[in-house]
Scaffold this motif. Structure first.
Motif, PDB file in Angstrom:
ATOM      1  N   ARG A 136       0.903  -1.284   0.011  1.00 23.95           N
ATOM      2  CA  ARG A 136      -0.149  -0.394   0.372  1.00 23.95           C
ATOM      3  C   ARG A 136       0.788   1.400   0.213  1.00 23.95           C
ATOM      4  NH1 ARG A 136      -3.233  -2.414   5.027  1.00 23.95           N
ATOM      5  NH2 ARG A 136      -4.961  -2.860   4.002  1.00 23.95           N
ATOM      6  N   GLN A 137       0.011   2.036  -1.040  1.00 21.28           N
ATOM      7  CA  GLN A 137       0.792   3.416  -0.797  1.00 21.28           C
ATOM      8  C   GLN A 137       0.926   3.825   1.064  1.00 21.28           C
ATOM      9  OE1 GLN A 137       2.911   5.665  -3.020  1.00 21.28           O
ATOM     10  NE2 GLN A 137       2.407   2.914  -3.840  1.00 21.28           N
ATOM     11  N   ARG A 138       1.388   4.142   1.694  1.00 23.64           N
ATOM     12  CA  ARG A 138       1.991   4.607   3.171  1.00 23.64           C
ATOM     13  C   ARG A 138       2.411   6.375   3.202  1.00 23.64           C
ATOM     14  NH1 ARG A 138       5.327   3.247   7.746  1.00 23.64           N
ATOM     15  NH2 ARG A 138       3.393   3.186   8.821  1.00 23.64           N
ATOM     16  N   ARG A 164      -8.846   2.867  11.640  1.00 17.63           N
ATOM     17  CA  ARG A 164      -8.213   1.333  11.666  1.00 17.63           C
ATOM     18  C   ARG A 164      -7.921   1.506  12.779  1.00 17.63           C
ATOM     19  NH1 ARG A 164      -3.450  -0.508   8.409  1.00 17.63           N
ATOM     20  NH2 ARG A 164      -3.464  -1.948   9.174  1.00 17.63           N
ATOM     21  N   SER A 165      -8.093   2.915  13.515  1.00 24.16           N
ATOM     22  CA  SER A 165      -7.721   2.933  15.628  1.00 24.16           C
ATOM     23  C   SER A 165      -7.737   4.731  14.882  1.00 24.16           C
ATOM     24  CB  SER A 165      -5.890   2.998  15.503  1.00 24.16           C
ATOM     25  OG  SER A 165      -4.766   3.177  15.748  1.00 24.16           O
ATOM     26  N   ASP A 166      -7.650   5.464  16.639  1.00 23.02           N
ATOM     27  CA  ASP A 166      -8.071   6.767  16.271  1.00 23.02           C
ATOM     28  C   ASP A 166      -7.194   6.859  17.634  1.00 23.02           C
ATOM     29  OD1 ASP A 166      -9.621   8.798  16.704  1.00 23.02           O
ATOM     30  OD2 ASP A 166      -9.368   8.080  18.652  1.00 23.02           O
ATOM     31  N   ARG A 167      -6.120   6.416  18.099  1.00 28.30           N
ATOM     32  CA  ARG A 167      -5.168   6.537  19.729  1.00 28.30           C
ATOM     33  C   ARG A 167      -4.193   5.323  18.648  1.00 28.30           C
ATOM     34  NH1 ARG A 167      -5.826  11.474  20.269  1.00 28.30           N
ATOM     35  NH2 ARG A 167      -6.699  12.311  22.099  1.00 28.30           N
ATOM     36  N   PRO A 168      -2.415   5.622  18.150  1.00 30.36           N
ATOM     37  CA  PRO A 168      -2.772   6.709  17.551  1.00 30.36           C
ATOM     38  C   PRO A 168      -3.580   6.590  15.951  1.00 30.36           C
ATOM     39  CG  PRO A 168      -0.680   4.760  16.457  1.00 30.36           C
ATOM     40  CD  PRO A 168      -2.152   4.477  17.746  1.00 30.36           C
ATOM     41  N   LEU A 169      -4.000   7.507  15.603  1.00 32.11           N
ATOM     42  CA  LEU A 169      -4.965   7.947  14.371  1.00 32.11           C
ATOM     43  C   LEU A 169      -4.626   6.916  12.720  1.00 32.11           C
ATOM     44  CD1 LEU A 169      -7.513   9.259  13.218  1.00 32.11           C
ATOM     45  CD2 LEU A 169      -6.094  11.733  12.335  1.00 32.11           C
ATOM     46  N   ASN A 170      -5.353   5.897  11.990  1.00 38.12           N
ATOM     47  CA  ASN A 170      -4.655   4.887  11.307  1.00 38.12           C
ATOM     48  C   ASN A 170      -5.681   5.153  10.411  1.00 38.12           C
ATOM     49  OD1 ASN A 170      -4.437   2.774   9.427  1.00 38.12           O
ATOM     50  ND2 ASN A 170      -2.138   2.787  11.029  1.00 38.12           N
ATOM     51  N   PHE A 171      -6.119   5.843   9.222  1.00 41.13           N
ATOM     52  CA  PHE A 171      -7.388   5.561   8.299  1.00 41.13           C
ATOM     53  C   PHE A 171      -6.792   5.398   6.716  1.00 41.13           C
ATOM     54  CE2 PHE A 171      -5.967   9.573   8.448  1.00 41.13           C
ATOM     55  CZ  PHE A 171      -6.650  10.612   7.191  1.00 41.13           C
ATOM     56  N   LEU A 172      -7.668   4.366   6.373  1.00 39.25           N
ATOM     57  CA  LEU A 172      -7.138   3.571   4.471  1.00 39.25           C
ATOM     58  C   LEU A 172      -8.233   4.522   3.883  1.00 39.25           C
ATOM     59  CD1 LEU A 172      -7.072  -0.676   5.044  1.00 39.25           C
ATOM     60  CD2 LEU A 172      -4.838   1.283   5.413  1.00 39.25           C
ATOM     61  N   VAL A 173      -7.877   4.710   3.085  1.00 36.38           N
ATOM     62  CA  VAL A 173      -8.661   5.492   2.085  1.00 36.38           C
ATOM     63  C   VAL A 173      -8.372   5.255   0.763  1.00 36.38           C
ATOM     64  CG1 VAL A 173      -8.646   7.842   0.766  1.00 36.38           C
ATOM     65  CG2 VAL A 173      -7.950   7.931   3.103  1.00 36.38           C
ATOM     66  N   LYS A 174      -9.339   4.448   0.144  1.00 32.53           N
ATOM     67  CA  LYS A 174      -9.787   4.273  -1.194  1.00 32.53           C
ATOM     68  C   LYS A 174      -9.603   5.214  -2.284  1.00 32.53           C
ATOM     69  CE  LYS A 174     -10.490  -0.530  -2.135  1.00 32.53           C
ATOM     70  NZ  LYS A 174     -11.518  -1.182  -2.423  1.00 32.53           N
ATOM     71  N   ASP A 175      -8.534   5.632  -3.559  1.00 33.84           N
ATOM     72  CA  ASP A 175      -8.588   6.969  -4.363  1.00 33.84           C
ATOM     73  C   ASP A 175      -9.785   6.245  -5.408  1.00 33.84           C
ATOM     74  OD1 ASP A 175      -7.363   5.104  -6.013  1.00 33.84           O
ATOM     75  OD2 ASP A 175      -5.191   6.628  -6.055  1.00 33.84           O
ATOM     76  N   TYR A 176      -9.705   7.199  -6.474  1.00 34.84           N
ATOM     77  CA  TYR A 176     -10.546   6.838  -7.603  1.00 34.84           C
ATOM     78  C   TYR A 176     -10.229   5.739  -8.660  1.00 34.84           C
ATOM     79  CZ  TYR A 176     -13.216  11.166  -6.227  1.00 34.84           C
ATOM     80  OH  TYR A 176     -14.108  11.925  -4.993  1.00 34.84           O
ATOM     81  N   ASP A 178      -8.591   3.053  -6.625  1.00 36.53           N
ATOM     82  CA  ASP A 178      -9.149   2.095  -6.208  1.00 36.53           C
ATOM     83  C   ASP A 178      -7.674   2.257  -5.827  1.00 36.53           C
ATOM     84  OD1 ASP A 178     -11.629   1.521  -5.885  1.00 36.53           O
ATOM     85  OD2 ASP A 178     -11.755  -0.132  -7.600  1.00 36.53           O
ATOM     86  N   ARG A 179      -6.912   2.126  -5.571  1.00 36.34           N
ATOM     87  CA  ARG A 179      -5.798   2.004  -4.546  1.00 36.34           C
ATOM     88  C   ARG A 179      -6.012   2.855  -3.244  1.00 36.34           C
ATOM     89  NH1 ARG A 179      -1.913   5.514  -8.835  1.00 36.34           N
ATOM     90  NH2 ARG A 179      -3.286   7.061  -8.677  1.00 36.34           N
ATOM     91  N   VAL A 180      -5.382   2.046  -2.626  1.00 36.59           N
ATOM     92  CA  VAL A 180      -5.444   1.981  -1.241  1.00 36.59           C
ATOM     93  C   VAL A 180      -4.191   2.943  -0.738  1.00 36.59           C
ATOM     94  CG1 VAL A 180      -5.854   1.322   1.359  1.00 36.59           C
ATOM     95  CG2 VAL A 180      -6.756  -0.049  -0.569  1.00 36.59           C
ATOM     96  N   ILE A 181      -4.364   4.175   0.622  1.00 29.78           N
ATOM     97  CA  ILE A 181      -3.764   4.080   0.605  1.00 29.78           C
ATOM     98  C   ILE A 181      -4.010   4.391   2.386  1.00 29.78           C
ATOM     99  CG2 ILE A 181      -2.954   6.991   0.823  1.00 29.78           C
ATOM    100  CD1 ILE A 181      -4.321   7.964  -1.663  1.00 29.78           C
ATOM    101  N   GLU A 182      -3.263   4.851   2.668  1.00 27.22           N
ATOM    102  CA  GLU A 182      -2.696   4.601   4.688  1.00 27.22           C
ATOM    103  C   GLU A 182      -2.422   5.398   5.176  1.00 27.22           C
ATOM    104  OE1 GLU A 182      -0.610   1.369   8.220  1.00 27.22           O
ATOM    105  OE2 GLU A 182       0.252   1.447   6.425  1.00 27.22           O
ATOM    106  N   MET A 183      -2.901   6.228   5.498  1.00 25.93           N
ATOM    107  CA  MET A 183      -2.659   6.888   6.325  1.00 25.93           C
ATOM    108  C   MET A 183      -2.177   7.098   8.042  1.00 25.93           C
ATOM    109  SD  MET A 183      -2.737   9.070   3.720  1.00 25.93           S
ATOM    110  CE  MET A 183      -3.469  11.117   4.280  1.00 25.93           C
ATOM    111  N   ALA A 184      -1.336   7.711   8.636  1.00 30.03           N
ATOM    112  CA  ALA A 184      -1.415   6.615   9.892  1.00 30.03           C
ATOM    113  C   ALA A 184      -0.525   8.414  10.630  1.00 30.03           C
ATOM    114  CB  ALA A 184      -0.059   5.877   9.495  1.00 30.03           C
ATOM    115  N   GLU A 185      -0.606   7.974  11.426  1.00 28.40           N
ATOM    116  CA  GLU A 185       0.061   8.431  12.984  1.00 28.40           C
ATOM    117  C   GLU A 185       1.269   8.657  13.536  1.00 28.40           C
ATOM    118  OE1 GLU A 185      -0.832  11.287  16.528  1.00 28.40           O
ATOM    119  OE2 GLU A 185      -2.541   9.722  16.125  1.00 28.40           O
TER     120      GLU A 185
END
Length: 190
Positions: A136-138, A164-176, A178-185
């Motif tokens: 995944r793109q991070r 995925r989690s609130d503390r630390p903040l972590n979520f996945l985003v699907k772009d148009y 359909d690539r998954v991007i992981e956003m991680a604190e």
């Protein structure tokens, strides 16, 4: 009628001489410089940095998916640490190799991508993050506030995401695409 005593004139003359002496002029110049620097730095935008695994993919995501406007490099980023440490004016012979900035790998302030996240807040996107699980793109960041602003933008643009989690903040985003991007604190460990 009001009369001014000679003692008052002597006192005013002493102040006048003190203010316009060499030392007084230097103090006034330093105060003016300090005021100008305070105005300059207080008006500088707040900058958040996100490290990504693929800079070109990040450009597509932030410009096309989130529609963040491209921003200019903030002026205060041109005044970097070597100037504040006084290293720029030192002979490289006397600068330890750990502090030497003559390496061609040294990043310049304009490296990476710059976006306007909100008024007086900018996002600086740089490369260097490793790929996440399943390739995944991070996008990693040390500032929770930055990721919260990005999540808010994702929600406004109605992109698909999964917390995925609130503390630390972590979520996945699907772009148009359909690539998954992981956003991680990333948090510092105690």
């Amino acid at each position: 009628m009001f009369l001014i005593s000679p003692l008052c004139f002597a006192w005013l003359d002493g102040i006048w001489d003190g203010v316009f002496s060499t030392q007084g002029i230097m103090i006034m110049l330093l105060m003016g410089y300090a005021g100008a620097m305070w105005l300059f730095l207080s008006s500088a935008p707040k900058v958040f940095t996100v490290m990504v695994s693929d800079l070109e993919h990040a450009r597509q995501f932030y410009e096309q998916e989130l529609r963040l406007p491209v921003a200019d490099v903030p002026l205060h980023y041109y005044y970097n640490y070597e100037q504040t440490l006084g290293i720029a004016s030192m002979d490289p012979l006397y600068v330890p190799s750990a502090l030497s900035y003559s390496s061609p790998k040294r990043p310049s302030p304009s490296d990476g991508l710059w976006y306007q996240l909100k008024k007086n807040t900018q996002l600086h996107v740089i490369g260097g993050a490793s790929k996440g699980e399943r390739n995944r793109q991070r996008h990693v960041c040390f500032d929770r506030e930055c990721l919260e602003l990005i999540l808010l933008r994702v929600q406004r643009r109605q992109l698909r995401y999964k917390m995925r989690s609130d503390r630390p903040l972590n979520f996945l985003v699907k772009d148009y695409d359909d690539r998954v991007i992981e956003m991680a604190e990333i948090t510092a460990r105690p």
